[in-house]
Design an enzyme around this catalytic site. Structure first.
Site, PDB file in Angstrom:
ATOM      1  N   ARG A   1     -12.835  15.662   7.132  1.00 19.44           N
ATOM      2  CA  ARG A   1     -13.719  16.047   6.015  1.00 19.44           C
ATOM      3  C   ARG A   1     -15.129  16.318   6.515  1.00 19.44           C
ATOM      4  NH1 ARG A   1     -11.799  10.945   3.381  1.00 19.44           N
ATOM      5  NH2 ARG A   1      -9.800  11.481   2.433  1.00 19.44           N
TER       6      ARG A   1
ATOM      7  N   GLY B   1     -11.256   2.021  12.974  1.00 20.94           N
ATOM      8  CA  GLY B   1     -10.861   2.508  14.299  1.00 20.94           C
ATOM      9  C   GLY B   1     -12.005   2.937  15.192  1.00 20.94           C
TER      10      GLY B   1
ATOM     11  N   HIS C   1     -13.126   2.786  -0.061  1.00 16.28           N
ATOM     12  CA  HIS C   1     -13.126   1.801   1.045  1.00 16.28           C
ATOM     13  C   HIS C   1     -13.738   0.463   0.614  1.00 16.28           C
ATOM     14  CE1 HIS C   1     -13.377   5.278   4.209  1.00 16.28           C
ATOM     15  NE2 HIS C   1     -12.128   4.935   4.018  1.00 16.28           N
TER      16      HIS C   1
ATOM     17  N   GLY D   1     -15.416   2.597  14.479  1.00 15.49           N
ATOM     18  CA  GLY D   1     -16.495   1.593  14.457  1.00 15.49           C
ATOM     19  C   GLY D   1     -16.203   0.395  15.338  1.00 15.49           C
ATOM     20  N   GLU D   2     -14.915   0.007  15.418  1.00 18.18           N
ATOM     21  CA  GLU D   2     -14.554  -1.176  16.207  1.00 18.18           C
ATOM     22  C   GLU D   2     -14.413  -0.872  17.689  1.00 18.18           C
ATOM     23  OE1 GLU D   2     -10.992  -2.868  14.399  1.00 18.18           O
ATOM     24  OE2 GLU D   2     -11.887  -2.542  12.432  1.00 18.18           O
ATOM     25  N   ASN D   3     -14.125   0.397  18.010  1.00 23.12           N
ATOM     26  CA  ASN D   3     -13.743   0.710  19.398  1.00 23.12           C
ATOM     27  C   ASN D   3     -14.661   1.639  20.167  1.00 23.12           C
ATOM     28  OD1 ASN D   3     -11.078  -0.670  19.552  1.00 23.12           O
ATOM     29  ND2 ASN D   3     -10.643   0.668  17.826  1.00 23.12           N
TER      30      ASN D   3
ATOM     31  N   ASN E   1       0.874  -1.175   0.000  1.00 23.55           N
ATOM     32  CA  ASN E   1       0.000   0.000   0.000  1.00 23.55           C
ATOM     33  C   ASN E   1       0.913   1.227   0.000  1.00 23.55           C
ATOM     34  OD1 ASN E   1      -1.807   2.020   0.505  1.00 23.55           O
ATOM     35  ND2 ASN E   1      -2.760   1.045   2.295  1.00 23.55           N
TER      36      ASN E   1
ATOM     37  N   ARG F   1      -2.668  -2.146  -3.371  1.00 20.69           N
ATOM     38  CA  ARG F   1      -3.865  -1.326  -3.202  1.00 20.69           C
ATOM     39  C   ARG F   1      -3.768  -0.169  -4.203  1.00 20.69           C
ATOM     40  NH1 ARG F   1      -5.024   3.456   0.794  1.00 20.69           N
ATOM     41  NH2 ARG F   1      -7.242   3.696   0.370  1.00 20.69           N
TER      42      ARG F   1
ATOM     43  N   MET G   1     -10.794  10.545  17.458  1.00 16.45           N
ATOM     44  CA  MET G   1     -12.035  10.332  18.203  1.00 16.45           C
ATOM     45  C   MET G   1     -11.780  10.104  19.695  1.00 16.45           C
ATOM     46  SD  MET G   1     -15.265  10.323  18.073  1.00 16.45           S
ATOM     47  CE  MET G   1     -16.128   9.983  16.560  1.00 16.45           C
TER      48      MET G   1
ATOM     49  N   LEU H   1     -15.851   3.325   9.822  1.00 15.20           N
ATOM     50  CA  LEU H   1     -15.642   4.586  10.544  1.00 15.20           C
ATOM     51  C   LEU H   1     -14.189   4.645  11.016  1.00 15.20           C
ATOM     52  CD1 LEU H   1     -18.897   4.476  12.755  1.00 15.20           C
ATOM     53  CD2 LEU H   1     -18.642   5.427  10.456  1.00 15.20           C
ATOM     54  N   GLY H   2     -13.328   5.185  10.181  1.00  7.93           N
ATOM     55  CA  GLY H   2     -11.915   5.352  10.530  1.00  7.93           C
ATOM     56  C   GLY H   2     -11.618   6.834  10.519  1.00  7.93           C
TER      57      GLY H   2
ATOM     58  N   GLU I   1      -7.956  -4.785   5.462  1.00 11.89           N
ATOM     59  CA  GLU I   1      -7.925  -4.566   4.019  1.00 11.89           C
ATOM     60  C   GLU I   1      -6.754  -5.308   3.370  1.00 11.89           C
ATOM     61  OE1 GLU I   1      -8.571  -0.432   5.299  1.00 11.89           O
ATOM     62  OE2 GLU I   1      -9.296  -0.114   3.264  1.00 11.89           O
TER      63      GLU I   1
HETATM   64  P1  ADP Z   1      -7.506   5.065   9.000  1.00  9.42           P
HETATM   65  O1  ADP Z   1      -8.654   5.573   8.202  1.00  9.42           O
HETATM   66  O2  ADP Z   1      -6.382   6.041   9.132  1.00  9.42           O
HETATM   67  O3  ADP Z   1      -7.086   3.644   8.666  1.00  9.42           O
HETATM   68  P2  ADP Z   1      -8.410   3.947  11.515  1.00  9.42           P
HETATM   69  O4  ADP Z   1      -9.325   2.895  11.020  1.00  9.42           O
HETATM   70  O5  ADP Z   1      -7.151   3.531  12.175  1.00  9.42           O
HETATM   71  O6  ADP Z   1      -8.124   5.042  10.433  1.00  9.42           O
HETATM   72  O7  ADP Z   1      -9.247   4.843  12.544  1.00  9.42           O
HETATM   73  C1  ADP Z   1      -8.724   5.996  13.107  1.00  9.42           C
HETATM   74  C2  ADP Z   1      -9.749   6.567  14.060  1.00  9.42           C
HETATM   75  O8  ADP Z   1     -10.109   5.559  15.013  1.00  9.42           O
HETATM   76  C3  ADP Z   1      -9.260   7.763  14.838  1.00  9.42           C
HETATM   77  O9  ADP Z   1     -10.269   8.754  14.900  1.00  9.42           O
HETATM   78  C4  ADP Z   1      -9.049   7.177  16.226  1.00  9.42           C
HETATM   79  O10 ADP Z   1      -9.252   8.130  17.226  1.00  9.42           O
HETATM   80  C5  ADP Z   1     -10.139   6.151  16.282  1.00  9.42           C
HETATM   81  N1  ADP Z   1      -9.902   5.183  17.353  1.00  9.42           N
HETATM   82  C6  ADP Z   1      -8.877   4.290  17.448  1.00  9.42           C
HETATM   83  N2  ADP Z   1      -8.956   3.616  18.628  1.00  9.42           N
HETATM   84  C7  ADP Z   1     -10.030   4.108  19.285  1.00  9.42           C
HETATM   85  C8  ADP Z   1     -10.639   3.835  20.543  1.00  9.42           C
HETATM   86  N3  ADP Z   1     -10.154   2.912  21.375  1.00  9.42           N
HETATM   87  N4  ADP Z   1     -11.755   4.526  20.876  1.00  9.42           N
HETATM   88  C9  ADP Z   1     -12.261   5.463  20.050  1.00  9.42           C
HETATM   89  N5  ADP Z   1     -11.736   5.770  18.854  1.00  9.42           N
HETATM   90  C10 ADP Z   1     -10.643   5.108  18.463  1.00  9.42           C
END
Ligand code: ADP
Length: 393
Positions: free
Chosen positions: A237, A326, A176, A328-330, A7, A87, A279, A205-206, A379
């Site tokens: 954005r 990031g 994506h 969406g998962e956390n 990538n 990619r 976030m 949601l990253g 990915e």
């Molecule tokens: P990218 O689009 O750069 O690949 P990621 O999928 O890594 O992004 O997501 C980045 C986002 O995820 C950032 O806004 C980060 O703050 C958020 N994030 C990562 N870990 C956590 C967490 N534990 N709780 C809340 N937000 C998180």
């Protein structure tokens, strides 16, 4: 045979070496600051970690460094590299699936540079560097746009005169795609049902954010448009905004249209609303009762909810909602706020499941609800899978 996934960004190369049957990479790394001072390569294989600091002038030199590192620290896996998956951000209308790279593919990726002026040139540099380093290994391009190539015209066309579509390719493409495709397939496996029978809304949601409406396993709509600016609120954005704002702001503030474009792409979204695109910072401030953070979260989640409502109507029937990347998962709070008061649509979270910090695919909805899942995206692994499939390993 192993697959090396690459990538490439304008000043970086990320790589992962996979046995395509396995989830975890055999080796991985990040080379950053190519062409700048202080370039460094962070490499990892198994428990071994390495950091190399050296001036790397261009992608080709960078790739040689990566090859040397892989050959030394993962010799056996390196010797079994049978394909390289790249990619590539924009494949326009031409590339609807992964493709083995030859001269005509390189020309086509080059021709798509106007649609992705920052990304496609970097992706091309990565492909050329890999071709020089691995002259006899087949290379495959996996496009971010390809999964959404199945969108029907009523969802990809804008309501503007057709000549702008025909002459200038102005339409919605979506991005994506590799992530949406990966999590949709994982969700179907988890639910034990064929993907081709499921309707899903996937939410990536990253830093960048997008939603996709997936009908019977096929993307029928997605929130990013001709560029990644359209749709959900993102790290920097704005997402959806009245297109007249560009001209209005330019006339009122004296900013050029290029500066307004920068404002909406780089200084807006969470960063614009709160001051940080991370976030985690916003959620901490939210917990302290910070008003700007509360507003940022509510605009962010309200936009997600609007897209869920729209895609529910598009799909007619919903079998799963999937959160990934990031945020969406956390971020349990974001998932809770986005799905709040949707009981009437059959969508109910289980608060305990939603709070669970587990890092695996899991259900977070209440029994009897439309299943809501968290699926960690990968990915690179999806690119490895698609590359191996195309090369028929
Ligand atoms: P990218 O689009 O750069 O690949 P990621 O999928 O890594 O992004 O997501 C980045 C986002 O995820 C950032 O806004 C980060 O703050 C958020 N994030 C990562 N870990 C956590 C967490 N534990 N709780 C809340 N937000 C998180």
């Amino acid at each position: 045979m192993n697959i090396l996934v690459i990538n490439t960004g304008s000043s970086s190369i990320k790589y992962q070496l996979f046995d395509p049957g396995e989830d975890e990479p055999l080796a991985s790394g990040l080379l950053e600051r190519i062409g700048e001072t202080g370039s460094r390569l962070l490499h990892r294989s198994g428990a071994e970690k390495k950091e190399i600091q050296k001036n790397i002038t261009d992608h080709e030199v960078g790739m040689q460094e990566i090859v040397a590192c892989l050959a030394e620290s993962a010799a056996e896996a390196f010797a079994r590299i049978g394909g390289i998956g790249h990619r590539v951000v924009h494949g326009g209308e031409l590339f609807r699936a992964p493709v083995k790279i030859d001269e005509s593919v390189l020309v086509a990726i080059e021709e798509h540079i106007p649609l992705a002026p920052l990304h496609n040139p970097a992706n091309l540099a990565g492909i050329r560097a890999a071709a020089a380093a691995f002259p006899s290994v087949p290379q495959v391009a996996v496009f971010d746009t390809a999964f959404h190539a199945s969108m029907p015209d009523h969802s990809y066309r804008y309501a503007i005169p057709p000549r702008y579509y025909q002459r200038y390719a102005v339409r919605r493409y979506g991005f994506h795609g590799t992530s949406h495709q990966f999590v949709a397939r994982r969700a179907a496996e988890y639910l034990g049902r064929p993907l081709t029978q499921l309707n899903m809304i996937t939410l990536h949601l990253g830093n960048g954010c997008s939603a996709a409406a997936i009908k019977h396993g096929v993307s029928v709509d997605t929130s990013m448009g001709m560029t990644p600016l359209e749709g959900l609120v993102m790290g920097t954005r704005s997402g959806d905004i009245d297109p007249a704002v560009h001209l209005y702001l330019s006339e009122r503030t004296g900013l050029t249209l290029v500066q307004v474009d920068r404002l909406l792409n780089k200084e807006s979204g969470l960063k614009g609303l709160y001051g940080s695109n991370d976030m985690r910072d916003i959620l901490q401030a939210y917990d302290r009762g910070d008003d700007a953070a509360k507003l940022a979260v509510s605009i962010y989640c309200y936009r997600i909810k609007k897209y869920i409502g729209a895609y529910l109507a598009v799909l007619g029937r919903l079998d799963a909602i999937v959160f990934t990347a990031g945020v969406g998962e956390n971020a349990a709070l974001i998932r809770r706020e986005s799905l709040g008061e949707l009981e009437g649509l059959g969508i109910v979270l289980d608060p305990v499941r939603n709070q669970s910090p587990e890092k695996v695919t899991r259900i977070i909805s209440a029994d009897g609800s439309v299943p809501v899942l968290v699926v960690p995206t990968n990915e690179e692994q999806e690119i490895a899978r698609q590359t191996a499939e195309l090369l028929a390993f």
